[in-house]
Design a protein around this motif. Structure first.
Motif, PDB file in Angstrom:
ATOM      1  N   LEU A 190       9.786  39.841 -15.235  1.00 52.95           N
ATOM      2  CA  LEU A 190      10.697  39.161 -16.142  1.00 52.95           C
ATOM      3  C   LEU A 190      11.940  38.637 -15.438  1.00 52.95           C
ATOM      4  O   LEU A 190      12.707  37.870 -16.023  1.00 52.95           O
ATOM      5  CB  LEU A 190      11.104  40.118 -17.280  1.00 52.95           C
ATOM      6  N   PHE A 191      12.137  39.037 -14.187  1.00 47.30           N
ATOM      7  CA  PHE A 191      13.273  38.508 -13.434  1.00 47.30           C
ATOM      8  C   PHE A 191      13.148  36.992 -13.208  1.00 47.30           C
ATOM      9  O   PHE A 191      14.130  36.349 -12.842  1.00 47.30           O
ATOM     10  CB  PHE A 191      13.400  39.211 -12.079  1.00 47.30           C
ATOM     11  N   ARG A 192      11.964  36.447 -13.405  1.00 42.02           N
ATOM     12  CA  ARG A 192      11.825  34.987 -13.307  1.00 42.02           C
ATOM     13  C   ARG A 192      12.568  34.285 -14.436  1.00 42.02           C
ATOM     14  O   ARG A 192      12.861  33.100 -14.343  1.00 42.02           O
ATOM     15  CB  ARG A 192      10.345  34.596 -13.340  1.00 42.02           C
ATOM     16  N   HIS A 193      12.835  35.038 -15.507  1.00 45.52           N
ATOM     17  CA  HIS A 193      13.455  34.445 -16.694  1.00 45.52           C
ATOM     18  C   HIS A 193      14.847  34.993 -16.990  1.00 45.52           C
ATOM     19  O   HIS A 193      15.664  34.301 -17.608  1.00 45.52           O
ATOM     20  CB  HIS A 193      12.558  34.679 -17.910  1.00 45.52           C
ATOM     21  N   VAL A 194      15.107  36.231 -16.606  1.00 44.43           N
ATOM     22  CA  VAL A 194      16.413  36.845 -16.870  1.00 44.43           C
ATOM     23  C   VAL A 194      16.866  37.605 -15.630  1.00 44.43           C
ATOM     24  O   VAL A 194      16.055  38.003 -14.786  1.00 44.43           O
ATOM     25  CB  VAL A 194      16.356  37.805 -18.079  1.00 44.43           C
ATOM     26  N   LEU A 195      18.167  37.843 -15.539  1.00 43.96           N
ATOM     27  CA  LEU A 195      18.724  38.528 -14.374  1.00 43.96           C
ATOM     28  C   LEU A 195      18.749  40.041 -14.535  1.00 43.96           C
ATOM     29  O   LEU A 195      18.845  40.769 -13.551  1.00 43.96           O
ATOM     30  CB  LEU A 195      20.151  38.013 -14.116  1.00 43.96           C
ATOM     31  N   PHE A 196      18.675  40.511 -15.774  1.00 45.46           N
ATOM     32  CA  PHE A 196      18.742  41.941 -16.025  1.00 45.46           C
ATOM     33  C   PHE A 196      17.537  42.386 -16.864  1.00 45.46           C
ATOM     34  O   PHE A 196      17.671  42.916 -17.963  1.00 45.46           O
ATOM     35  CB  PHE A 196      20.070  42.310 -16.707  1.00 45.46           C
ATOM     36  N   ALA A 197      16.361  42.171 -16.297  1.00 49.15           N
ATOM     37  CA  ALA A 197      15.122  42.522 -16.991  1.00 49.15           C
ATOM     38  C   ALA A 197      15.027  44.021 -17.243  1.00 49.15           C
ATOM     39  O   ALA A 197      14.440  44.457 -18.245  1.00 49.15           O
ATOM     40  CB  ALA A 197      13.917  42.060 -16.166  1.00 49.15           C
ATOM     41  N   HIS A 198      15.583  44.838 -16.351  1.00 47.45           N
ATOM     42  CA  HIS A 198      15.538  46.288 -16.534  1.00 47.45           C
ATOM     43  C   HIS A 198      16.364  46.705 -17.748  1.00 47.45           C
ATOM     44  O   HIS A 198      16.027  47.678 -18.420  1.00 47.45           O
ATOM     45  CB  HIS A 198      16.002  47.014 -15.274  1.00 47.45           C
ATOM     46  N   TYR A 199      17.428  45.971 -18.056  1.00 47.32           N
ATOM     47  CA  TYR A 199      18.190  46.258 -19.269  1.00 47.32           C
ATOM     48  C   TYR A 199      17.345  45.964 -20.506  1.00 47.32           C
ATOM     49  O   TYR A 199      17.304  46.746 -21.455  1.00 47.32           O
ATOM     50  CB  TYR A 199      19.447  45.380 -19.321  1.00 47.32           C
ATOM     51  N   LEU A 200      16.693  44.803 -20.504  1.00 48.73           N
ATOM     52  CA  LEU A 200      15.852  44.427 -21.637  1.00 48.73           C
ATOM     53  C   LEU A 200      14.783  45.478 -21.890  1.00 48.73           C
ATOM     54  O   LEU A 200      14.542  45.873 -23.038  1.00 48.73           O
ATOM     55  CB  LEU A 200      15.210  43.065 -21.379  1.00 48.73           C
ATOM     56  N   CYS A 201      14.133  45.949 -20.822  1.00 48.06           N
ATOM     57  CA  CYS A 201      13.074  46.949 -20.984  1.00 48.06           C
ATOM     58  C   CYS A 201      13.630  48.262 -21.531  1.00 48.06           C
ATOM     59  O   CYS A 201      12.965  48.949 -22.316  1.00 48.06           O
ATOM     60  CB  CYS A 201      12.375  47.184 -19.648  1.00 48.06           C
ATOM     61  N   GLU A 202      14.853  48.602 -21.141  1.00 50.30           N
ATOM     62  CA  GLU A 202      15.447  49.830 -21.673  1.00 50.30           C
ATOM     63  C   GLU A 202      15.754  49.680 -23.156  1.00 50.30           C
ATOM     64  O   GLU A 202      15.601  50.627 -23.930  1.00 50.30           O
ATOM     65  CB  GLU A 202      16.708  50.189 -20.890  1.00 50.30           C
ATOM     66  N   TRP A 203      16.173  48.499 -23.585  1.00 47.05           N
ATOM     67  CA  TRP A 203      16.380  48.273 -25.015  1.00 47.05           C
ATOM     68  C   TRP A 203      15.070  48.413 -25.780  1.00 47.05           C
ATOM     69  O   TRP A 203      15.029  49.002 -26.860  1.00 47.05           O
ATOM     70  CB  TRP A 203      16.962  46.886 -25.245  1.00 47.05           C
ATOM     71  N   VAL A 204      13.990  47.879 -25.228  1.00 48.16           N
ATOM     72  CA  VAL A 204      12.670  48.020 -25.863  1.00 48.16           C
ATOM     73  C   VAL A 204      12.298  49.501 -25.964  1.00 48.16           C
ATOM     74  O   VAL A 204      11.795  49.968 -26.991  1.00 48.16           O
ATOM     75  CB  VAL A 204      11.604  47.242 -25.066  1.00 48.16           C
TER      76      VAL A 204
END
Length: 287
Positions: free
Chosen positions: A215-229
């Motif tokens: 997901l880093f191809r689309h956002v800079l903080f993909a690890h944050y997004l995954c933690e929200w999920v």
């Protein structure tokens, strides 16, 4: 035996008070919208008060799961509960598994290096963990559902929630490792250069690049997004009336979102708008 009378483990009155106060935590994070000073991670600053990154991260994050486990094993006895339902322990397990990875395994064994942490964000993270773990632990250790019947009628949503939580955790781990590989590659390169030159390696200098995989191809903080999920799934397991899980998710969003926007500004300043491209901070195509 209580560590702090009526707080560890908490009395119902104190737990209710803490949960009420904890829901207003987003007001505290408002300061992050006003200042860019955040002395840890890639925005770490030089200070004689800095705490070594690995030790600082492990100590400020591990207090959460340790507090939760302590309350899980003490509060039910005080309330006369002989055995907690399986789902209570499932939620405790989700919390502990996440923080065993985030607080101990990741910083102490997986990360090649970590930037130093200033005592102010360390204290903030430590307080976050204490408040959050008492809030959640009180709910799953006796003040929330405490019998199998209390969980009846919502099993499908809870099972889906567990799947969502697991997918979020795996996504978090994957994208963390993408970031680690940047440092591992730098470590290998610098060690090889030192070997070829015959000079001793005077520490490994940090290298920052824009991550490209997943997901880093689309956002800079993909690890944050995954933690929200992940924590959205945790809330689903507890049910929509599980206010500690809801507060946890909303409080994480309130503190991580402005940090991600600050981080995006850092990437743009360091690499330029063209290199960052159309990447958003956290949510693809939105923010």
């Amino acid at each position: 035996m209580a560590i702090i009378e009526n707080w560890l483990p908490p009395s119902r009155e104190n737990w209710n008070l803490l949960c009420t106060v904890w829901q207003y935590f987003p007001l505290v994070t408002a300061i992050q919208w006003l200042v860019d000073w955040y002395p840890m991670g890639k925005t770490s600053t030089e200070s004689r008060f800095n705490i070594p990154g690995k030790i600082g991260w492990a100590t400020m994050e591990s207090v959460g799961f340790m507090t939760l486990l302590y309350i899980m094993f003490t509060l039910p006895k005080e309330l006369g509960i002989k055995e907690l339902p399986w789902w209570n322990w499932a939620m405790a397990g989700c919390f502990v598994i996440h923080y065993l990875y985030r607080a101990l395994i990741s910083p102490l064994f997986l990360n090649p290096s970590m930037s130093p942490i200033h005592p102010i964000p360390w204290l903030g993270a430590f307080a976050f963990q204490v408040f959050n773990s008492i809030s959640i632990a009180g709910w799953i250790a006796g003040y929330g559902p405490s019998t199998a019947d209390d969980w009846a009628g919502n099993h499908w949503a809870m099972k889906i929630g567990l799947v969502v939580w697991a997918l979020g955790l795996l996504g978090n781990m994957f994208h963390d490792d993408v970031l680690r590989e940047i440092r591992r590659a730098a470590d290998r390169k610098q060690r090889e250069e030192a070997k070829q030159s015959g000079k001793p390696l005077d520490g490994v200098h940090k290298v920052y690049l824009i991550p490209e995989r997943g997901l880093f191809r689309h956002v800079l903080f993909a690890h944050y997004l995954c933690e929200w999920v992940e924590w959205a799934g945790f809330w689903m397991v507890g049910g929509w009336n599980c206010h500690p899980a809801r507060a946890f998710l909303l409080n994480e969003v309130s503190t991580m979102y402005p940090r991600a926007l600050q981080g995006k500004r850092w990437y743009v300043k360091k690499f330029g708008k063209e290199m960052v491209g159309g990447r958003k901070a956290i949510i693809p195509g939105l923010i």
